[in-house]
Enzyme design. Structure first.
Site, mmCIF file in Angstrom:
data_model
loop_
_atom_site.group_PDB
_atom_site.id
_atom_site.type_symbol
_atom_site.label_atom_id
_atom_site.label_comp_id
_atom_site.label_asym_id
_atom_site.label_seq_id
_atom_site.Cartn_x
_atom_site.Cartn_y
_atom_site.Cartn_z
ATOM 1 N N GLU A 120 0.784 -1.302 -0.015
ATOM 2 C CA GLU A 120 0.108 0.029 -0.073
ATOM 3 C C GLU A 120 0.807 1.300 -0.137
ATOM 4 O O GLU A 120 2.180 1.197 0.065
ATOM 5 C CB GLU A 120 -0.998 0.026 1.243
ATOM 6 C CG GLU A 120 -0.156 0.048 2.534
ATOM 7 C CD GLU A 120 -1.156 -0.104 3.708
ATOM 8 O OE1 GLU A 120 -2.124 0.886 3.958
ATOM 9 O OE2 GLU A 120 -0.969 -1.322 4.512
ATOM 10 N N HIS A 178 3.888 -1.065 10.202
ATOM 11 C CA HIS A 178 3.253 0.298 10.093
ATOM 12 C C HIS A 178 2.094 0.689 11.013
ATOM 13 O O HIS A 178 1.452 -0.360 11.399
ATOM 14 C CB HIS A 178 3.077 0.851 8.728
ATOM 15 C CG HIS A 178 2.035 -0.127 8.162
ATOM 16 N ND1 HIS A 178 2.203 -1.756 7.727
ATOM 17 C CD2 HIS A 178 0.645 0.158 7.918
ATOM 18 C CE1 HIS A 178 1.024 -1.891 7.168
ATOM 19 N NE2 HIS A 178 0.094 -1.031 7.486
ATOM 20 N N ARG A 198 -2.208 -7.859 13.607
ATOM 21 C CA ARG A 198 -2.112 -6.769 14.523
ATOM 22 C C ARG A 198 -0.963 -7.117 15.391
ATOM 23 O O ARG A 198 -0.923 -8.222 15.810
ATOM 24 C CB ARG A 198 -3.571 -6.595 15.314
ATOM 25 C CG ARG A 198 -4.390 -5.627 14.705
ATOM 26 C CD ARG A 198 -5.631 -5.207 15.760
ATOM 27 N NE ARG A 198 -6.882 -5.137 14.867
ATOM 28 C CZ ARG A 198 -7.979 -5.877 15.003
ATOM 29 N NH1 ARG A 198 -7.657 -7.281 15.540
ATOM 30 N NH2 ARG A 198 -8.940 -5.743 13.988
#
Length: 321
Positions: A120, A178, A198
């Site tokens: 991304e 990130h 996560r």
């Protein structure tokens, strides 16, 4: 297929970390609270975008692809992705920190989830004073098993943070740790995937007192080391595009529009998406004009020959494959 500037109805998502900027700054209409994401163009299962304007109003993204194939996606995209839309386009508002997370690459995502991976990028549209993002590990040589024991006392020592401001842009390849921090409004372009591992969620709980699930084992397997923080260096050029990201999964340019001009897209063989990240512009194809304001997104089909842009001052993210 009739080419014109196609808009889709945003799909808004409540998030534990979401805020009010999507409604107040980007004018997204919603009765939801804590809206964290606006999915602008999505082919994710159960979240398929619907056209909101023009000839194809009311039709789904999947229907457009099935009906028009290469005229809509481009021949090379049909060959690689079939009838799957390859990108997920979002705006994000973080009132509080997103979880520190990592995404799998194509190989791991295919093996574990029969899905695409998730590379991304972000473009920072607005940020509060001293807002930060998490990008990678402070020490790339550290044993990744440290991710098993992240807590409030060591989180700052393990993860690299960067202060951000409007206009900053970052590339986040699959495997890079990130998190968008509190006070950041960003445009996000990514592969079509909703897989997130996560690592740390700031010890917060939901309204029932429960912490969100962590995915530490998957995260350790997915995490990779990178030599750069991923910040993109570019110079704005009036009425020209400047490249932000050029990778295997998408190309993104920033296009500063300050006049009336015509651009040719015949040789591209790809749909093109324009995300307005500042100002207002008119976009015209085959005598059909749509206005795109900050926080709006337009798609032009792959069979588009040329586009006329008109603005006194606008910044658009130009995205294609």
């Amino acid at each position: 297929m009739q080419a014109y500037p196609i808009k889709f109805a945003p799909i808004l998502k409540e998030k534990i970390w979401g805020g009010e900027k999507l409604s107040k700054l980007l004018h997204k209409k919603t009765n939801l609270n804590n809206v964290g994401e606006s999915w602008e163009i999505s082919g994710v299962e159960d979240n398929i975008s619907i056209v909101s304007n023009g000839l194809y109003k009311g039709q789904s993204l999947n229907h457009l692809i099935a009906s028009h194939k290469s005229e809509f996606l481009g021949e090379k995209n049909i060959a690689v992705f079939g009838e799957n839309f390859p990108l997920l386009i979002k705006f994000l508002d973080a009132k509080t920190n997103l979880s520190v997370q990592v995404h799998p690459d194509d190989h791991m995502a295919k093996a574990q989830h029969n899905s695409f991976g998730k590379t991304e990028m972000w473009y920072i549209m607005n940020s509060d004073k001293d807002a930060e993002i998490v990008l990678g590990l402070k020490d790339n040589d550290v044993d990744k098993n440290v991710l098993n024991s992240i807590n409030a006392s060591n989180v700052d020592a393990v993860f690299n943070t960067e202060k951000v401001k409007q206009g900053d842009s970052y590339f986040i390849p699959a495997g890079k740790i990130h998190a968008i921090g509190a006070g950041v409004l960003a445009a996000e372009i990514q592969q079509t995937s909703d897989i997130t591992y996560r690592v740390y969620d700031w010890d917060r709980t939901d309204t029932n007192g429960h912490q969100r699930e962590l995915h530490t084992d998957f995260a350790i397997a997915a995490t990779k080391s990178f030599p750069s923080n991923g910040k993109r260096n570019y110079q704005l050029k009036a009425d020209q595009t400047s490249n932000l990201v050029d990778c295997d999964f998408f190309t993104t340019n920033i296009f500063e529009v300050k006049s009336n001009q015509k651009r040719d897209y015949r040789s591209l063989d790809s749909f093109v998406i324009f995300m307005c990240v500042e100002g207002t512009a008119e976009v015209t194809i085959n005598n059909v004009t749509e206005i795109v304001d900050m926080g709006e997104t337009i798609l032009i089909p792959a069979n588009t020959d040329s586009v006329i842009f008109n603005s006194k001052s606008a910044k658009l993210l130009e995205v294609y494959i």
